[in-house]
Scaffold this motif. Sequence first.
Motif, mmCIF file in Angstrom:
data_model
loop_
_atom_site.group_PDB
_atom_site.id
_atom_site.type_symbol
_atom_site.label_atom_id
_atom_site.label_comp_id
_atom_site.label_asym_id
_atom_site.label_seq_id
_atom_site.Cartn_x
_atom_site.Cartn_y
_atom_site.Cartn_z
ATOM 1 N N VAL A 329 -1.021 63.859 40.975
ATOM 2 C CA VAL A 329 -0.989 62.405 40.588
ATOM 3 C C VAL A 329 -1.444 62.226 39.143
ATOM 4 O O VAL A 329 -0.802 61.198 38.504
ATOM 5 N N ASN A 368 1.658 58.133 51.072
ATOM 6 C CA ASN A 368 1.429 57.759 49.735
ATOM 7 C C ASN A 368 2.506 58.154 48.771
ATOM 8 O O ASN A 368 2.376 57.876 47.534
ATOM 9 N N VAL A 371 3.915 56.181 45.579
ATOM 10 C CA VAL A 371 2.981 56.060 44.225
ATOM 11 C C VAL A 371 3.332 57.247 43.348
ATOM 12 O O VAL A 371 2.806 57.453 42.175
ATOM 13 N N ASN A 398 -0.033 50.981 40.786
ATOM 14 C CA ASN A 398 -0.343 51.597 41.736
ATOM 15 C C ASN A 398 -1.711 52.171 41.310
ATOM 16 O O ASN A 398 -1.816 52.836 40.205
ATOM 17 N N VAL A 400 -4.590 54.937 42.197
ATOM 18 C CA VAL A 400 -4.908 56.022 43.051
ATOM 19 C C VAL A 400 -6.299 56.512 42.693
ATOM 20 O O VAL A 400 -6.553 57.040 41.532
ATOM 21 N N VAL A 454 -5.433 54.410 47.704
ATOM 22 C CA VAL A 454 -4.162 53.971 46.968
ATOM 23 C C VAL A 454 -4.366 52.444 47.410
ATOM 24 O O VAL A 454 -4.365 51.686 48.413
#
Length: 473
Positions: A329, A368, A371, A398, A400, A454
């Motif tokens: 991420v 998810n 994202v 987005n 996270v 998220v």
Amino acid sequence: MKSIKIWSLCLTMLAASYAQAQQKEQIALKYGAQYSGKRTDEAMNKWRSNRFGQFIHWGLYAIPGGVWNGKTYNYAAEFLKSSAHIPTSTWDSLMYQFNPKKFNAREWAKLAKKMGVKYMTITTKHHEGFCLWPSKYTDFNISRTPYGKDILKELVEAYNAEGIDVNFYYSVLDWHHPDWRYDIKTPEDSIAFRRFLDFAGNQLQELATNYPTVKAFWFDGTWDNSIKKNGWWTYEMEKMLKSVRPGVIVNSRLRADDYGKRHFDSNGQLMGDYESGYERRLPNPVKDLQVTKWDWEACMTIPENQWGYHKDWSISHIKTPLELLEMLVQTTSMGGNFLLNFGPAGDGSFRPEEQKIANTIGDWMQQNGQVIYGCDYAGWEKQDWGYFTKRTASNQINMVVFNVPVSGILKIKAPAGTQLKKAYAGTKQFKLEEVAKDQYFIHLPVQVYTTPQVIVIETGGGGKGGQYQEAKT
Ligand code: FHN
């Protein structure tokens, strides 16, 4: 008033002459970057949109797995030949033991699909020089093993069948080839190394020709002086590959310029199509954040430093699924790709830890992935609770969330003038409390969270003007 005008004119002229001086410092290069800026063709846009890849290091080194004559060598398992000072003839005879009974390309591809990767990068040939494909330029290849079949072809077909792109890792450094040189010090070195470069060029052309769905070449083993002194060859290889396989992508590690500068040429321009120097580390969010100027990929091991299979993983920290998921991420939030390494055993099996990581990350990605895939650096101010990503196609933002504050308050500082229209997670709407100019709170229920949360932010129109008084200091 007149003196101010004169001053600003002087400053403008000074700035212009400085910029011109900078421009003048550009060094003429024959083998520097072949273009500047990010590629925006379909192939590169797909590579960028993929975001998440599986690295696979597999070769003869997987057979001993870091152990030789009963002794465990803690250094990277794919370096065992070097760590244990094993003679080339002894090492090369491992070829006659390579017969991975548990290898099943389709099962590997299904595990990768479950993990949520969109591409896979396989070591066609690592430093040991053993080829996973039946190369006609050396007998040190898969066709001479008890297994015998073209493993590279099996993997390409299985992964492509799952909709996963396949990229080829290729080590220019080759411990097996007699003409390899670490440096060029004599005329004999030059003659021998030229033979080696012709050999490597033939193999690369062979790979680009015989496996037409290959999407990228991931070069490695190019740090020695012998390559730095042959930047012309690296320039020609990039051109050749892109001619044989239009659209193919080449990483920065291949390239050296006229003066031996690698990755970035003597004018600071990225060579190749993306920077691949982030190995077992991510860019520094502040110092390196100019990475948004070029594409890049970070490659990551699960242990501290094992790319090939090592029998003993107790010798270092093993990253957890959530650690690796946060790296994925964070990488996406900085506009990069994340390449997570797996090192299958000599029998073709993955360890339980690797399977757990693939399934845990895959469970989250299934819910998810939107994202990550097709997302990029959002340009919103980083907050302690986690990371912003932005969907390139829709500009959707987005959030996270990895670190929920004890207050449950998620702070948002939107770019000036951005109107936040709504915040939601699936069907659950969140109130956006505007607390100051372009600043908002989202209140999360204070509870134990076991996976990253998220929240999608929809923006639109101009922000509310004038409600908040700017501080007068
Ligand atoms: O020496 C190699 C190593 O075995 C591994 O392949 C990594 C992957 O990025 N590259 C080199 C070390 O930088």
